[in-house]
Structure formats: C-alpha cells, structure tokens
Write an enzyme that holds these catalytic residues in place. Structure first.
Site, PDB file in Angstrom:
ATOM      1  N   GLY A   4       0.805  -1.208   0.000  1.00 19.19           N
ATOM      2  CA  GLY A   4       0.000   0.000   0.000  1.00 19.19           C
ATOM      3  C   GLY A   4       0.843   1.266   0.000  1.00 19.19           C
ATOM      4  O   GLY A   4       0.495   2.254  -0.649  1.00 19.19           O
ATOM      5  N   GLN A  21      -7.455   0.197   4.255  1.00 11.71           N
ATOM      6  CA  GLN A  21      -8.261  -0.338   5.354  1.00 11.71           C
ATOM      7  C   GLN A  21      -9.725  -0.532   4.966  1.00 11.71           C
ATOM      8  O   GLN A  21     -10.475  -1.194   5.692  1.00 11.71           O
ATOM      9  CB  GLN A  21      -8.167   0.570   6.583  1.00 11.71           C
ATOM     10  CG  GLN A  21      -6.828   0.537   7.283  1.00 11.71           C
ATOM     11  CD  GLN A  21      -6.526  -0.798   7.937  1.00 11.71           C
ATOM     12  OE1 GLN A  21      -7.373  -1.664   8.077  1.00 11.71           O
ATOM     13  NE2 GLN A  21      -5.273  -0.971   8.351  1.00 11.71           N
ATOM     14  N   SER A  47      -4.179  -3.073  -0.646  1.00 10.88           N
ATOM     15  CA  SER A  47      -3.066  -3.920  -0.218  1.00 10.88           C
ATOM     16  C   SER A  47      -3.557  -5.320   0.093  1.00 10.88           C
ATOM     17  O   SER A  47      -4.675  -5.501   0.594  1.00 10.88           O
ATOM     18  CB  SER A  47      -2.399  -3.314   1.020  1.00 10.88           C
ATOM     19  OG  SER A  47      -1.305  -4.096   1.454  1.00 10.88           O
ATOM     20  N   GLY A  48      -2.705  -6.316  -0.188  1.00  9.20           N
ATOM     21  CA  GLY A  48      -3.098  -7.702  -0.030  1.00  9.20           C
ATOM     22  C   GLY A  48      -3.107  -8.219   1.387  1.00  9.20           C
ATOM     23  O   GLY A  48      -3.992  -8.985   1.764  1.00  9.20           O
ATOM     24  N   HIS A  49      -2.130  -7.814   2.198  1.00  9.57           N
ATOM     25  CA  HIS A  49      -1.992  -8.457   3.504  1.00  9.57           C
ATOM     26  C   HIS A  49      -3.049  -8.030   4.512  1.00  9.57           C
ATOM     27  O   HIS A  49      -3.115  -8.565   5.606  1.00  9.57           O
ATOM     28  CB  HIS A  49      -0.583  -8.263   4.071  1.00  9.57           C
ATOM     29  CG  HIS A  49      -0.296  -6.894   4.606  1.00  9.57           C
ATOM     30  ND1 HIS A  49      -0.212  -6.632   5.960  1.00  9.57           N
ATOM     31  CD2 HIS A  49      -0.057  -5.726   3.985  1.00  9.57           C
ATOM     32  CE1 HIS A  49       0.076  -5.353   6.139  1.00  9.57           C
ATOM     33  NE2 HIS A  49       0.176  -4.782   4.965  1.00  9.57           N
ATOM     34  N   THR A 102      10.199  -8.017 -12.959  1.00 14.48           N
ATOM     35  CA  THR A 102       9.481  -9.289 -13.067  1.00 14.48           C
ATOM     36  C   THR A 102       8.415  -9.389 -11.977  1.00 14.48           C
ATOM     37  O   THR A 102       8.673  -9.126 -10.810  1.00 14.48           O
ATOM     38  CB  THR A 102      10.463 -10.465 -12.929  1.00 14.48           C
ATOM     39  OG1 THR A 102      11.478 -10.339 -13.933  1.00 14.48           O
ATOM     40  CG2 THR A 102       9.739 -11.798 -13.095  1.00 14.48           C
ATOM     41  N   CYS A 130       2.653   0.804  11.892  1.00 13.30           N
ATOM     42  CA  CYS A 130       3.751   1.487  11.208  1.00 13.30           C
ATOM     43  C   CYS A 130       4.389   2.552  12.087  1.00 13.30           C
ATOM     44  O   CYS A 130       5.423   3.118  11.754  1.00 13.30           O
ATOM     45  CB  CYS A 130       3.247   2.139   9.917  1.00 13.30           C
ATOM     46  SG  CYS A 130       2.518   0.960   8.754  1.00 13.30           S
TER      47      CYS A 130
END
Length: 376
Positions: free
Chosen positions: A70, A180, A200-202, A238, A323
């Site tokens: 993110g 979020q 964001s994925g996590h 990649t 964070c």
C-alpha cells in the site's frame, strides 16, 4: 488460546491463497514475459489474478497495476500524480490524519515546491467533504484522502468528495488510500469516483509484499519503476507471481464473503464495546464507522502496559498503527483527544476469522489488566 486481534496491522494468509502461491512457486513458475509454454501459462495466471482483483474493486482489469504494498501505491499516486499535473498548478489537499505513506509523500511534495493544505479532521477521525470544498483553489491539482482511518476506523465519504470536485469543475486528481476499506466496507471504483485507489493484499488474507494501484482509464501519470514493459510499461520488474496469484485468490474469496463478514465483524465490535463499557465505565470509545476497527481507551492507564499484560495472556492488540513506533499517535492528537485518553488507547481489529470466544477472551484479559494495575 492465542487471540489475535491486530488484523488492521496484518491478517493471516487464508489457506486458499497460500495454496495458490505454493503452486505458482513449485509448478507454474515460468516468467510471464517468456514466450514459451511455461511463460504463457504464467501469463495466464497473471491475467486471471488481475481480473480477480479488478472484479473485487469493481473496475476494468487494465486499470489495475500491481505494486509491492500500500505504501508504494500511495507514493506512486501522490508523487507522480502531482508531478504529472504540475504544469497546471502546485496546490495539493490532504488531511492531518493520513497514514505516514501519504503524510511523508506530502512532506516530500512540500520540499519540491508544492503547497499542501492539511485539512483538520472531525472528532471521529474522518474528514468532512465540505472542508475539501472550502480548500479548493484554481491551482489545486491533487486531493488525497484515506477512506477508512487505520486507527479510529472512521469513514470519510470519498464519493461526496468526488462529487464536490466534479461540481466545481476542478482539474484535481482524486486519490484514495483504501487499504483499510478494501473488502471491509462496500464500495467500488465506480461508486467512489476516484482517479486513483490504493489497496493492499496483507489486509485481506493475502501475503505481505503485494498491493495494487487503480488508475482510472484516461488518467495519465508517470511510470514508477523504469526498466521492462511489465504492468503496461508503468512499473518495471518481473512480477511477484506467488504474491499476485495469492492476492487474486484472496480477493475472490473476500468479495464472496464480505457481506456476511461485514455483519459479523460489526456484531463482534459491538459485543466488545458492550462488555468493556459495562465492566469499565471509564472506557472511552474513539471514532468508529468501519466494522473491523475498534479504538478504545482506558484513561489513566498506559496502553503499552495494558498490551504487555494482555500479551502475557496470549491476547494480541496494538497501540495505534503498526507502522508507528514510539511517540503519540498523530491521528489521536489531530482529533483533539486529551493526553490521558491518547496514552490509554488501544486498537482492536477483527477479520472474518474472528470469533465471539476471542472477543470474550480479550475483554476478560483487559478487565484483568485493569484490575491488576488498579491495585498495584
């Protein structure tokens, strides 16, 4: 019993996403840019994942650009979005309570000669769309606001901000940090009306190290990483295929389960509030709006002490954003909370895997911590 209630920081990877990542690492491991069969198979998996993410966000697959996280998406949208518009002006609008990926990007813009207006938040930690209207100028080129505050769970009406910009015939690009909000509250790229959206994925049970930036068709911003032609020549390198296919899989599942998960998390959040406020009347509920985040304070107690006690009981929560390490929360300071409320604040955050038993265990641990510290 281990009770993990720090899902706004990160979530556990769901089994389906982990399986997809393992398969791409050990079986279909070709480079998507290669033209042989292994490469073409990998490219098909890449295209499928992009479509899965796009379906969850409600946009075209060609509007999805994979990123590492993110923070990268926020940096890309803000720094390169502003640079791409600087010939039209150098005024940018954001708020005082953004994630550091946005705040520090704004500070960098100021170093580059841009003028940034940081809007004051409302008491719940959201931003009033009317304050955007009041701050708009003819040279405003970018507005960047988060949809769900990562500390209070407050929801800003991004769609209303979009309508304000359109009504004013503003040239400004609209960026939304929806990290979020994505798969937590109902919205689509179309309903928001933003030009750029960070996800964001996590946060949705995919692995760490993968995210995406939605860039609306027709919006022209500079590429972020130079090199090969990956991501439609916008982000070289990649592709991180294990993370990408896991992200796509997690998005597909999250979209299907979101209505039930939304309702269940909202019920669990209220269950926690009811229990805590009944047993500890001095508790202060901060903000609110999103079902998966509960910010609550016990004024007079130190949050890190409460957290340490609960951790000894196998209960994991956080102080504010994961964070931020040390210092008071800039978000809680910005909404004008008293120092003792800020110092006693903890953030509890849920996922679709969170159970009522875990909420009860958390409430019990918090009450034990409260009583233990009260008698020391």
């Amino acid at each position: 019993m281990e009770v993990y209630l720090d899902n706004a920081a990160t979530t556990k990877v769901c089994p389906e996403a982990a399986e997809a990542a393992l398969k791409i690492m050990t079986e279909n491991y070709g480079n998507p840019s290669s033209t042989h069969t292994m490469g073409r198979n990998a490219k098909a998996a890449l295209d499928k994942a992009r479509k899965q993410v796009a379906a969850a966000l409600g946009c075209d697959a060609g509007e999805i650009y994979f990123t590492s996280c993110g923070s990268e998406g926020d940096n890309w949208a803000i720094l390169n979005g502003a640079e791409s518009m600087k010939h039209r002006g150098k005024h940018v609008i954001s708020s005082q309570l953004e994630h550091d990926a946005v705040r520090k990007s704004m500070y960098e813009l100021e170093k580059r000669g841009y003028e940034v207006t940081f809007l004051e938040p409302m008491p719940d930690g959201s931003v009033n769309p009317e304050s955007v209207k009041a701050a708009l100028r003819s040279d405003t080129i970018l507005v960047s606001l988060m949809m769900v505050n990562n500390e209070t769970g407050a929801v800003t009406d991004i769609a209303a901000v979009s309508k304000i910009l359109k009504a004013a015939k503003s040239q400004a690009l609209l960026h939304c940090d929806a990290v979020q909000a994505f798969m937590k509250i109902p919205f689509s790229a179309k309903s928001l009306g933003a030009d750029m959206i960070t996800i964001s994925g996590h946060k949705i049970h995919a692995p760490k190290g993968i995210g995406a930036l939605y860039i609306k068709n027709g919006v022209k911003i500079k590429s972020y990483i130079m090199g090969g032609a990956q991501e439609n020549k916008m982000r070289a390198g990649t592709e991180a295929m294990p993370q990408i296919v896991a992200f796509g899989t997690a998005c597909e599942i999250a979209k299907k389960e979101m209505p039930a998960a939304h309702r269940r998390m909202a019920e669990l959040r209220q269950r926690a509030i009811d229990k805590i406020c009944e047993e500890m009347p001095e508790a202060v509920v901060i903000g609110g709006g999103s079902p998966h985040i509960l910010s609550i304070s016990l004024p007079g107690w130190r949050s890190e002490v409460l957290m340490n006690y609960m951790e000894s009981k196998g209960v994991y929560v956080s102080r504010s954003s994961a964070c931020k390490k040390g210092g008071r929360s800039h978000v809680l300071e910005a909404i004008g909370l008293a120092p003792e409320v800020i110092d006693g604040a903890i953030r509890v955050s849920f996922s679709r895997y969170t159970t009522a038993e875990e909420i009860d265990a958390f409430c019990t641990a918090l009450k034990e911590a409260h009583d233990y510290l009260a008698h020391r």
